[in-house]
Write a protein that holds these residues in place. Sequence first.
Motif, PDB file in Angstrom:
ATOM      1  N   MET A   9     -14.556 -32.046 -18.152  1.00 33.25           N
ATOM      2  CA  MET A   9     -13.192 -32.324 -18.523  1.00 33.25           C
ATOM      3  C   MET A   9     -12.664 -33.434 -17.617  1.00 33.25           C
ATOM      4  SD  MET A   9     -10.089 -29.676 -18.370  1.00 33.25           S
ATOM      5  CE  MET A   9      -8.572 -30.042 -19.104  1.00 33.25           C
ATOM      6  N   ALA A  10     -12.147 -34.489 -18.173  1.00 37.73           N
ATOM      7  CA  ALA A  10     -11.607 -35.615 -17.420  1.00 37.73           C
ATOM      8  C   ALA A  10     -10.193 -35.294 -16.957  1.00 37.73           C
ATOM      9  CB  ALA A  10     -11.610 -36.862 -18.281  1.00 37.73           C
ATOM     10  N   THR A  11      -9.876 -35.742 -15.759  1.00 38.25           N
ATOM     11  CA  THR A  11      -8.551 -35.509 -15.205  1.00 38.25           C
ATOM     12  C   THR A  11      -7.862 -36.854 -15.011  1.00 38.25           C
ATOM     13  OG1 THR A  11      -9.368 -33.583 -14.043  1.00 38.25           O
ATOM     14  CG2 THR A  11      -7.274 -34.488 -13.305  1.00 38.25           C
ATOM     15  N   ASP A  12      -6.659 -36.963 -15.500  1.00 36.38           N
ATOM     16  CA  ASP A  12      -5.877 -38.174 -15.306  1.00 36.38           C
ATOM     17  C   ASP A  12      -5.060 -38.002 -14.030  1.00 36.38           C
ATOM     18  OD1 ASP A  12      -4.528 -40.510 -15.476  1.00 36.38           O
ATOM     19  OD2 ASP A  12      -3.290 -39.929 -17.193  1.00 36.38           O
ATOM     20  N   TYR A  13      -5.513 -38.642 -12.969  1.00 38.69           N
ATOM     21  CA  TYR A  13      -4.858 -38.481 -11.672  1.00 38.69           C
ATOM     22  C   TYR A  13      -3.557 -39.260 -11.578  1.00 38.69           C
ATOM     23  CZ  TYR A  13      -9.071 -36.190 -10.077  1.00 38.69           C
ATOM     24  OH  TYR A  13     -10.115 -35.325  -9.922  1.00 38.69           O
ATOM     25  N   ASP A  14      -3.311 -40.170 -12.501  1.00 35.45           N
ATOM     26  CA  ASP A  14      -2.076 -40.936 -12.486  1.00 35.45           C
ATOM     27  C   ASP A  14      -0.942 -40.247 -13.232  1.00 35.45           C
ATOM     28  OD1 ASP A  14      -3.225 -42.967 -11.018  1.00 35.45           O
ATOM     29  OD2 ASP A  14      -4.003 -43.957 -12.817  1.00 35.45           O
ATOM     30  N   ALA A  15      -1.267 -39.207 -13.968  1.00 34.55           N
ATOM     31  CA  ALA A  15      -0.251 -38.507 -14.746  1.00 34.55           C
ATOM     32  C   ALA A  15       0.651 -37.707 -13.807  1.00 34.55           C
ATOM     33  CB  ALA A  15      -0.918 -37.569 -15.744  1.00 34.55           C
ATOM     34  N   PRO A  16       1.944 -37.587 -14.130  1.00 37.37           N
ATOM     35  CA  PRO A  16       2.839 -36.781 -13.290  1.00 37.37           C
ATOM     36  C   PRO A  16       2.400 -35.324 -13.282  1.00 37.37           C
ATOM     37  CG  PRO A  16       3.993 -37.681 -15.200  1.00 37.37           C
ATOM     38  CD  PRO A  16       2.608 -38.197 -15.243  1.00 37.37           C
ATOM     39  N   ARG A  17       2.518 -34.679 -12.139  1.00 37.91           N
ATOM     40  CA  ARG A  17       2.029 -33.298 -11.979  1.00 37.91           C
ATOM     41  C   ARG A  17       3.174 -32.322 -11.785  1.00 37.91           C
ATOM     42  NH1 ARG A  17      -2.589 -34.570  -7.604  1.00 37.91           N
ATOM     43  NH2 ARG A  17      -3.275 -36.470  -8.576  1.00 37.91           N
ATOM     44  N   LYS A  18       4.252 -32.506 -12.466  1.00 36.41           N
ATOM     45  CA  LYS A  18       5.385 -31.621 -12.305  1.00 36.41           C
ATOM     46  C   LYS A  18       5.196 -30.336 -13.088  1.00 36.41           C
ATOM     47  CE  LYS A  18       9.812 -32.737 -10.910  1.00 36.41           C
ATOM     48  NZ  LYS A  18      11.030 -33.348 -10.972  1.00 36.41           N
ATOM     49  N   SER A  19       5.488 -29.251 -12.460  1.00 37.43           N
ATOM     50  CA  SER A  19       5.441 -27.960 -13.147  1.00 37.43           C
ATOM     51  C   SER A  19       6.775 -27.255 -12.917  1.00 37.43           C
ATOM     52  CB  SER A  19       4.282 -27.114 -12.618  1.00 37.43           C
ATOM     53  OG  SER A  19       4.507 -26.792 -11.266  1.00 37.43           O
ATOM     54  N   GLU A  20       6.907 -26.068 -13.436  1.00 40.91           N
ATOM     55  CA  GLU A  20       8.155 -25.331 -13.310  1.00 40.91           C
ATOM     56  C   GLU A  20       8.441 -24.959 -11.853  1.00 40.91           C
ATOM     57  OE1 GLU A  20       5.735 -24.130 -15.579  1.00 40.91           O
ATOM     58  OE2 GLU A  20       6.615 -25.428 -17.089  1.00 40.91           O
ATOM     59  N   ASP A  21       7.378 -24.734 -11.027  1.00 38.30           N
ATOM     60  CA  ASP A  21       7.590 -24.327  -9.630  1.00 38.30           C
ATOM     61  C   ASP A  21       8.146 -25.487  -8.801  1.00 38.30           C
ATOM     62  OD1 ASP A  21       5.633 -22.750 -10.886  1.00 38.30           O
ATOM     63  OD2 ASP A  21       4.097 -23.463  -9.525  1.00 38.30           O
ATOM     64  N   ASP A  22       7.867 -26.736  -9.213  1.00 37.95           N
ATOM     65  CA  ASP A  22       8.277 -27.896  -8.425  1.00 37.95           C
ATOM     66  C   ASP A  22       9.722 -28.287  -8.660  1.00 37.95           C
ATOM     67  OD1 ASP A  22       5.699 -27.989  -7.516  1.00 37.95           O
ATOM     68  OD2 ASP A  22       5.059 -29.528  -8.940  1.00 37.95           O
ATOM     69  N   SER A  23      10.424 -27.569  -9.485  1.00 33.41           N
ATOM     70  CA  SER A  23      11.786 -27.950  -9.845  1.00 33.41           C
ATOM     71  C   SER A  23      12.805 -27.505  -8.807  1.00 33.41           C
ATOM     72  CB  SER A  23      12.143 -27.375 -11.211  1.00 33.41           C
ATOM     73  OG  SER A  23      12.090 -25.965 -11.141  1.00 33.41           O
ATOM     74  N   GLU A  24      12.353 -26.919  -7.677  1.00 37.32           N
ATOM     75  CA  GLU A  24      13.266 -26.456  -6.641  1.00 37.32           C
ATOM     76  C   GLU A  24      13.936 -27.649  -5.972  1.00 37.32           C
ATOM     77  OE1 GLU A  24      12.923 -22.907  -3.409  1.00 37.32           O
ATOM     78  OE2 GLU A  24      11.124 -23.714  -4.279  1.00 37.32           O
ATOM     79  N   SER A  25      15.206 -27.535  -5.685  1.00 34.77           N
ATOM     80  CA  SER A  25      15.935 -28.651  -5.096  1.00 34.77           C
ATOM     81  C   SER A  25      15.630 -28.757  -3.600  1.00 34.77           C
ATOM     82  CB  SER A  25      17.431 -28.465  -5.295  1.00 34.77           C
ATOM     83  OG  SER A  25      17.875 -27.370  -4.519  1.00 34.77           O
ATOM     84  N   ILE A  26      15.938 -29.915  -3.057  1.00 34.11           N
ATOM     85  CA  ILE A  26      15.722 -30.151  -1.631  1.00 34.11           C
ATOM     86  C   ILE A  26      16.604 -29.221  -0.807  1.00 34.11           C
ATOM     87  CG2 ILE A  26      16.043 -31.843   0.207  1.00 34.11           C
ATOM     88  CD1 ILE A  26      15.148 -33.972  -1.729  1.00 34.11           C
TER      89      ILE A  26
END
Length: 97
Positions: A1-18
């Motif tokens: 399976m090929a992985t596109d390393y340039d694609a954004p990797r945002k998921s639901e867990d990363d939506s936490e604010s600073i």
Amino acid sequence: MATDYDAPRKSEDDSESIEALKERVPNNQSGAGDVEDSDNPAAFELPGADLSDVEDVIVVLPAQDDEFTCMSCFLVKHRSQLDHDGPDGLICKECAA
């Protein structure tokens, strides 16, 4: 399976604010300026400190039979680093390059 390393990797867990992340991290900065480093308590010396009572013991060895002093950089080097014996004296490979 090929992985596109340039694609954004945002998921639901990363939506936490600073701000939410800052609240979870404990403040280790408070009072840290007064605490000495327990591993090396004398690591910092004040400018102008009186060091007249400090005595350094340094053993200086003369150049050995398999060493020479480069007349360009004045470092003592092993004979394997000798490039040539010029009119100004022995020159190492680094200085001759």
